[in-house]
Structure formats: C-alpha cells, structure tokens
Design a protein around this motif. Structure first.
Motif, PDB file in Angstrom:
ATOM      1  N   GLU A   1     -10.628 -12.198  10.679  1.00 14.63           N
ATOM      2  CA  GLU A   1      -9.944 -11.516   9.394  1.00 14.63           C
ATOM      3  C   GLU A   1      -9.996  -9.896   9.382  1.00 14.63           C
ATOM      4  OE1 GLU A   1      -7.823 -11.190   6.168  1.00 14.63           O
ATOM      5  OE2 GLU A   1      -8.218 -13.023   7.408  1.00 14.63           O
ATOM      6  N   TYR A   2     -11.158  -9.508  10.124  1.00 15.67           N
ATOM      7  CA  TYR A   2     -11.356  -7.988  10.086  1.00 15.67           C
ATOM      8  C   TYR A   2     -10.319  -7.398  11.018  1.00 15.67           C
ATOM      9  CZ  TYR A   2     -13.474  -8.613  14.428  1.00 15.67           C
ATOM     10  OH  TYR A   2     -13.850  -8.897  16.041  1.00 15.67           O
ATOM     11  N   VAL A   3      -9.589  -8.132  11.885  1.00 20.72           N
ATOM     12  CA  VAL A   3      -8.471  -7.596  12.798  1.00 20.72           C
ATOM     13  C   VAL A   3      -7.367  -7.068  11.728  1.00 20.72           C
ATOM     14  CG1 VAL A   3      -6.650  -7.777  14.344  1.00 20.72           C
ATOM     15  CG2 VAL A   3      -9.142  -8.816  14.525  1.00 20.72           C
ATOM     16  N   TYR A   4      -6.982  -7.681  10.736  1.00 26.68           N
ATOM     17  CA  TYR A   4      -5.925  -7.580   9.756  1.00 26.68           C
ATOM     18  C   TYR A   4      -6.481  -6.129   8.799  1.00 26.68           C
ATOM     19  CZ  TYR A   4      -4.248 -11.912  11.599  1.00 26.68           C
ATOM     20  OH  TYR A   4      -3.854 -12.953  12.297  1.00 26.68           O
ATOM     21  N   ALA A   5      -5.484  -5.224   8.970  1.00 28.28           N
ATOM     22  CA  ALA A   5      -5.866  -3.996   8.213  1.00 28.28           C
ATOM     23  C   ALA A   5      -4.714  -3.810   6.981  1.00 28.28           C
ATOM     24  CB  ALA A   5      -5.791  -2.658   9.278  1.00 28.28           C
ATOM     25  N   ARG A   6      -3.440  -4.455   7.098  1.00 25.79           N
ATOM     26  CA  ARG A   6      -2.467  -4.032   6.489  1.00 25.79           C
ATOM     27  C   ARG A   6      -2.066  -5.081   5.418  1.00 25.79           C
ATOM     28  NH1 ARG A   6       2.146   0.140   8.794  1.00 25.79           N
ATOM     29  NH2 ARG A   6       0.520   1.853   9.069  1.00 25.79           N
ATOM     30  N   THR A   7      -2.563  -6.293   5.453  1.00 25.57           N
ATOM     31  CA  THR A   7      -2.438  -7.350   4.734  1.00 25.57           C
ATOM     32  C   THR A   7      -3.549  -8.074   4.048  1.00 25.57           C
ATOM     33  OG1 THR A   7      -2.226  -8.857   6.557  1.00 25.57           O
ATOM     34  CG2 THR A   7      -0.396  -7.782   5.586  1.00 25.57           C
ATOM     35  N   ASP A   8      -3.608  -8.508   2.871  1.00 23.15           N
ATOM     36  CA  ASP A   8      -4.617  -9.180   2.400  1.00 23.15           C
ATOM     37  C   ASP A   8      -4.441 -10.656   2.845  1.00 23.15           C
ATOM     38  OD1 ASP A   8      -5.663  -7.133   1.062  1.00 23.15           O
ATOM     39  OD2 ASP A   8      -4.487  -7.304  -0.987  1.00 23.15           O
ATOM     40  N   ASP A   9      -5.602 -11.066   2.958  1.00 21.63           N
ATOM     41  CA  ASP A   9      -5.783 -12.659   3.288  1.00 21.63           C
ATOM     42  C   ASP A   9      -4.549 -13.524   2.295  1.00 21.63           C
ATOM     43  OD1 ASP A   9      -6.200 -15.594   3.505  1.00 21.63           O
ATOM     44  OD2 ASP A   9      -8.176 -15.086   4.502  1.00 21.63           O
ATOM     45  N   PRO A  10      -3.531 -14.091   2.605  1.00 18.39           N
ATOM     46  CA  PRO A  10      -2.542 -14.554   1.787  1.00 18.39           C
ATOM     47  C   PRO A  10      -3.293 -16.295   1.170  1.00 18.39           C
ATOM     48  CG  PRO A  10      -2.245 -15.312   4.293  1.00 18.39           C
ATOM     49  CD  PRO A  10      -3.250 -14.172   4.316  1.00 18.39           C
ATOM     50  N   VAL A  11      -4.194 -16.604   1.772  1.00 19.03           N
ATOM     51  CA  VAL A  11      -4.809 -17.768   1.022  1.00 19.03           C
ATOM     52  C   VAL A  11      -5.975 -17.358   0.094  1.00 19.03           C
ATOM     53  CG1 VAL A  11      -6.197 -19.740   1.548  1.00 19.03           C
ATOM     54  CG2 VAL A  11      -4.321 -19.153   3.402  1.00 19.03           C
ATOM     55  N   THR A  12      -6.751 -16.496   0.564  1.00 18.88           N
ATOM     56  CA  THR A  12      -8.038 -16.341  -0.326  1.00 18.88           C
ATOM     57  C   THR A  12      -7.888 -14.974  -1.181  1.00 18.88           C
ATOM     58  OG1 THR A  12      -9.105 -14.890   1.267  1.00 18.88           O
ATOM     59  CG2 THR A  12      -9.565 -17.394   1.351  1.00 18.88           C
ATOM     60  N   GLN A  13      -7.072 -14.221  -0.728  1.00 20.46           N
ATOM     61  CA  GLN A  13      -6.676 -13.056  -1.602  1.00 20.46           C
ATOM     62  C   GLN A  13      -5.425 -12.692  -2.184  1.00 20.46           C
ATOM     63  OE1 GLN A  13      -8.035 -10.112   1.741  1.00 20.46           O
ATOM     64  NE2 GLN A  13      -9.316  -9.520   0.645  1.00 20.46           N
ATOM     65  N   ALA A  14      -4.592 -13.326  -1.731  1.00 17.94           N
ATOM     66  CA  ALA A  14      -3.179 -13.032  -2.439  1.00 17.94           C
ATOM     67  C   ALA A  14      -3.332 -13.784  -3.925  1.00 17.94           C
ATOM     68  CB  ALA A  14      -2.170 -13.732  -1.503  1.00 17.94           C
ATOM     69  N   PRO A  15      -2.448 -13.053  -4.727  1.00 17.51           N
ATOM     70  CA  PRO A  15      -2.272 -13.662  -6.145  1.00 17.51           C
ATOM     71  C   PRO A  15      -1.871 -15.126  -5.893  1.00 17.51           C
ATOM     72  CG  PRO A  15      -1.184 -11.595  -6.008  1.00 17.51           C
ATOM     73  CD  PRO A  15      -1.545 -11.847  -4.933  1.00 17.51           C
ATOM     74  N   ASN A  16      -2.199 -15.927  -7.089  1.00 16.96           N
ATOM     75  CA  ASN A  16      -2.019 -17.212  -7.293  1.00 16.96           C
ATOM     76  C   ASN A  16      -0.686 -17.461  -8.161  1.00 16.96           C
ATOM     77  OD1 ASN A  16      -4.398 -18.255  -5.851  1.00 16.96           O
ATOM     78  ND2 ASN A  16      -5.536 -17.960  -7.724  1.00 16.96           N
ATOM     79  N   GLU A  17       0.014 -16.462  -8.458  1.00 11.74           N
ATOM     80  CA  GLU A  17       1.270 -16.479  -9.015  1.00 11.74           C
ATOM     81  C   GLU A  17       2.270 -15.718  -8.274  1.00 11.74           C
ATOM     82  OE1 GLU A  17       2.082 -18.222 -11.730  1.00 11.74           O
ATOM     83  OE2 GLU A  17       0.191 -19.035 -12.068  1.00 11.74           O
ATOM     84  N   PRO A  18       3.494 -16.211  -8.240  1.00  5.72           N
ATOM     85  CA  PRO A  18       4.741 -15.643  -7.393  1.00  5.72           C
ATOM     86  C   PRO A  18       5.181 -14.317  -8.048  1.00  5.72           C
ATOM     87  CG  PRO A  18       5.545 -17.301  -8.268  1.00  5.72           C
ATOM     88  CD  PRO A  18       3.879 -17.419  -8.581  1.00  5.72           C
ATOM     89  N   GLU A  19       5.533 -13.279  -7.188  1.00  4.76           N
ATOM     90  CA  GLU A  19       6.038 -12.075  -7.884  1.00  4.76           C
ATOM     91  C   GLU A  19       7.589 -12.137  -7.501  1.00  4.76           C
ATOM     92  OE1 GLU A  19       5.339  -7.108  -7.861  1.00  4.76           O
ATOM     93  OE2 GLU A  19       3.954  -8.506  -7.099  1.00  4.76           O
ATOM     94  N   TYR A  20       8.445 -11.674  -8.408  1.00  6.02           N
ATOM     95  CA  TYR A  20       9.839 -11.488  -8.079  1.00  6.02           C
ATOM     96  C   TYR A  20      10.322 -10.235  -8.039  1.00  6.02           C
ATOM     97  CZ  TYR A  20      10.085 -16.546  -8.976  1.00  6.02           C
ATOM     98  OH  TYR A  20       9.683 -17.684  -9.227  1.00  6.02           O
ATOM     99  N   ILE A  21      11.066  -9.531  -6.980  1.00  5.89           N
ATOM    100  CA  ILE A  21      11.494  -8.234  -6.764  1.00  5.89           C
ATOM    101  C   ILE A  21      13.123  -8.314  -6.469  1.00  5.89           C
ATOM    102  CG2 ILE A  21       9.390  -7.483  -6.138  1.00  5.89           C
ATOM    103  CD1 ILE A  21      10.682  -7.217  -3.319  1.00  5.89           C
ATOM    104  N   GLU A  22      13.828  -7.029  -6.635  1.00  5.79           N
ATOM    105  CA  GLU A  22      14.864  -6.914  -6.313  1.00  5.79           C
ATOM    106  C   GLU A  22      15.203  -5.882  -5.523  1.00  5.79           C
ATOM    107  OE1 GLU A  22      17.476  -6.827 -10.207  1.00  5.79           O
ATOM    108  OE2 GLU A  22      16.742  -8.852 -10.528  1.00  5.79           O
ATOM    109  N   VAL A  23      15.811  -6.112  -4.719  1.00  8.16           N
ATOM    110  CA  VAL A  23      16.133  -4.914  -3.424  1.00  8.16           C
ATOM    111  C   VAL A  23      17.600  -4.721  -3.538  1.00  8.16           C
ATOM    112  CG1 VAL A  23      15.746  -4.243  -1.038  1.00  8.16           C
ATOM    113  CG2 VAL A  23      14.156  -5.564  -2.209  1.00  8.16           C
ATOM    114  N   GLU A  24      18.024  -3.526  -3.672  1.00 12.70           N
ATOM    115  CA  GLU A  24      19.477  -3.086  -3.655  1.00 12.70           C
ATOM    116  C   GLU A  24      19.940  -2.568  -2.345  1.00 12.70           C
ATOM    117  OE1 GLU A  24      22.469  -0.081  -6.126  1.00 12.70           O
ATOM    118  OE2 GLU A  24      20.654  -1.018  -7.158  1.00 12.70           O
ATOM    119  N   PHE A  25      21.048  -2.769  -2.044  1.00 17.99           N
ATOM    120  CA  PHE A  25      21.596  -2.603  -0.752  1.00 17.99           C
ATOM    121  C   PHE A  25      22.929  -1.737  -0.826  1.00 17.99           C
ATOM    122  CE2 PHE A  25      18.676  -5.801   0.632  1.00 17.99           C
ATOM    123  CZ  PHE A  25      18.192  -5.209   1.812  1.00 17.99           C
ATOM    124  N   GLU A  26      23.201  -0.708   0.178  1.00 19.35           N
ATOM    125  CA  GLU A  26      24.368   0.101   0.461  1.00 19.35           C
ATOM    126  C   GLU A  26      24.436   0.278   1.691  1.00 19.35           C
ATOM    127  OE1 GLU A  26      24.458   3.803  -1.691  1.00 19.35           O
ATOM    128  OE2 GLU A  26      24.109   2.776  -3.760  1.00 19.35           O
TER     129      GLU A  26
END
Length: 404
Positions: free
Chosen positions: A204-229
């Motif tokens: 796990e110490y190899v990963y510097a840019r991402t939190d552990d998706p199982v043990t650290q990531a939030p238990n609720e989803p987050e919704y975002i909107e991305v706009e393109f041109e």
C-alpha cells in the motif's frame, strides 16, 4: 572530448542522480552546463534545484512552470483520442517527454548550446522518447546519454563519485531505494526493485496519489459534472477552470475515491517487458467523462474510426514519436471529430470507479423519438425488412455455394 562539446542543456531535477550527471558532464566533457528544470506538476519544491545548480557553478539556470502548456497542448490532445496503451495504460510518462525535449532544444538555441543531455537509462523507453524529440526538432544537435557512456555501474559507484566531488548525499539515498518513481500532473509511475516480481502484489505504501479504495474511500458515492467544449474539459460542477487547474481538481476527487490505480505488465519499445504501478486519478475520470460526451455527440462512423486508429496513436505516443508526421496526421483526424463534442457529463465516483450516469449536449445525436418503445411517427419498422435482406444476401450466397 572537451573539443567536441562546448555547452550542454541538461534536463535537471535537482536530485542526486542528475546532480551527479551535472558534475560528470563538467569533468568528462569540460563543457559549460545549462540546467533546465520543468514543473509538470510532480508535486516537488523546485527552488532547491536552483540552489544545487548554483552550488555546482551553473550560471544559466532555467526553472519553468509548464503545467498549463503540458495539459493544454499535450494531455488534452491525447485524451481527445481516448488514448490507452495495451488496453489500460494512460501514457502519463510518455506524454511528458516531448514537452521537456522541446524546451531543451529551445533553450539550447537561446543559449547557444551545441548539445543536450537526459538522465534516462539505457534499458528504458525514456531515452528513446527524449532523443526522438531532440532529433525531430534539431537534427544536428549532439545528444549525451550518461547511463550509456559512463563507468558508474552501481549505487556505490554513484555515491563515491558524489562524495569525491563534494555533492551532498542525503541519508535516505545511501541505501537502495525500494522503487523508482516518475511523477507529473497526469500520473505517478513506480517501477523496479521491490516491484520487479510480477507475482508479488504492490504494498500500500507504493501508492502516493490515491487513497485505498476499500479502506479509505468514502462509503457514499459522489456525483460530479464535467463540461466539455470541442472535446476538451472546461468546467467541473459549473466552475470554469484552466486545463491544469481542472486536472488538479480531478486528481483531488480521484484521490479521495481511490480512482486510477493500475498494476501493468507492459511491452517496452526496447523489447523487454516491465512491470509498472501507475496512478492516474484525474485522467481516469477524464477518460470516462470524455467517452460519455462522445457517446451522445459523435456519429457512429466517426466514433468507430477513432476507435480503430486509437491503438496505433497510443503506440506512436508510447514509442516517442510525438513529433512525427503520422502522429500529426492522426491528430488532425481526431481533432476534426471533436468539433461538436460539447456538453455536460455526470459521473458517479465511488470506491475506485468513475461511472457515467448522465450526459447532455446541445449537439446531441440521440433522438428519443426514434428509440422510444411507444408509438412514433418518424420510424417505419417495415423498412428494417429490406435492410436485413440486403445484408443477408451474401450470407445466403455463401451458404448455397457450400451446399453444392
């Protein structure tokens, strides 16, 4: 050698290895060295590089923030193609090398240097990427690749050389580093040593840019909107952002939700297979979002043609041919396809995944009138009979031939 090289532009990080290279150039070639340090969003303080260069007697020191140019002119064009190498890798290292090479050649012209130098080893892809860039932009430039030339073959040799020439050696550099890291605003790459056995999972110490998706990531989803041109992301949740700031924001969101981890055994251009641990949090979200907006705005023929050439485009980038005519030709095709790729994509970020859950566009090709299960007045279902018969004709003829 001193009569062959007068001045060299070194791609200089300020770390131990490139500091050793800097001194080695002075000793071996008796030449003037110009240092170039690029801020591509690697997350490190760059001013120490200036102090180290000054300590080693360097007069011409270039330290430049290239984050906006990196994302706008290199990352975004690559993502318009939905580029992945060997089905998974988002080319975070590959896409940074052409910009560094370009600036080295430009600085060489500005300072009157007759050579450029990089710190890539003789086993990897980066030596190829740097040097193809150099030669494409200045065919007459001289290239110095210390790892292919010098007789410093071990960590002990490097440290001894550093101490002999009064180059400070941090305590944490005296032992073997557990793995090698390359980073920029798009990704982090970890390779070698502790990661060389492809059967052994990365710690796990190899990963510097991402939190552990199982043990650290939030238990609720987050919704975002991305706009393109025109195929490029321009806003997140209604807030317009510059290219670099937009990718930075996506990186923050991706880190929080553990998105963008990849354990890949890839085929290097030089012929060997290598294992890399990659983290591309913002890029993974951006790829999903771009695919989503293309789904509603791109014509079938255009989309499928893009998908056909993408593996070739990815291979060209991976191998270092950014400045080649074939890359420019494919880029022109890709960019043409993006004229109406505009609108908004809604994504759900959750436990390591980024999934499209909504898309809308003023240039939508999606017609609810045509696809509805209810009664409509725009599509005659009887038309499908002739369509099917014409497409089945050659299959019928093939079958009849086989019955003779």
């Amino acid at each position: 050698m001193s009569d062959k090289i007068k001045k060299v532009v070194l791609a200089y990080s300020g770390g131990l290895d490139t500091s050793i290279i800097l001194k080695w150039l002075q000793v071996t070639y008796n030449c003037e060295v110009v240092t170039f340090t690029a801020d591509l969003g690697q997350g490190e303080e760059l001013e120490p590089a200036r102090k180290k260069a000054e300590m080693l007697g360097i007069k011409d020191i270039f330290i430049e923030d290239l984050r906006e140019e990196f994302v706008k002119d290199y990352v975004f064009p690559m993502f318009r193609a939905n580029t992945v190498y060997e089905g998974q890798y988002l080319l975070g290292t590959s896409i940074a090398r052409p910009l560094i090479a370009k600036r080295q050649i430009e600085i060489a012209a500005e300072t009157g240097a007759d050579a450029v130098c990089h710190g890539a080893t003789g086993k990897g892809n980066d030596q190829v990427r740097f040097e193809l860039g150099y030669y494409a932009l200045n065919p007459g430039i001289k290239v110095i690749a210390p790892w292919r030339e010098w007789d410093l073959h071990s960590r002990t040799d490097l440290i001894n050389f550093a101490e002999q020439h009064q180059i400070p050696v941090p305590k944490d550099k005296r032992g073997e580093s557990p793995f090698s890291v390359d980073a920029n605003l798009l990704h982090t790459s970890s390779e070698g040593k502790a990661l060389e056995d492809p059967w052994v999972a990365a710690e796990e110490y190899v990963y510097a840019r991402t939190d552990d998706p199982v043990t650290q990531a939030p238990n609720e989803p987050e919704y975002i909107e991305v706009e393109f041109e025109k195929g490029d992301a321009v806003a997140i949740n209604g807030v317009s952002l510059s290219p670099a700031m937009l990718l930075t924001k996506l990186n923050e969101l991706g880190k929080k939700h553990g998105i963008g981890r990849l354990d890949l055994l890839e085929n290097r251009f030089v012929g060997m297979k290598s294992r890399g641990i990659y983290e591309t949090p913002g890029g993974t979200i951006l790829l999903a979002a771009h695919r989503g907006i293309e789904q509603i705005t791109l014509d079938k023929g255009a989309m499928h043609l893009k998908d056909e050439i993408m593996p070739k485009y990815a291979e060209v980038l991976y191998n270092g041919f950014w400045f080649s005519p074939e890359r420019e030709m494919m880029q022109a095709l890709i960019d043409k396809s993006q004229e109406f790729v505009a609108g908004t994509v809604r994504l759900m970020l959750y436990k390591g995944s980024a999934n499209v859950v909504g898309r809308k566009s003023p240039y939508s090709l999606y017609s609810m009138e045509h696809v509805t299960f209810e009664e409509d007045s725009v599509y005659d279902q009887k038309d499908a009979a002739g369509f099917i018969k014409l497409n089945a004709l050659r299959l019928k003829l093939l079958k009849r031939r086989g019955q003779h």
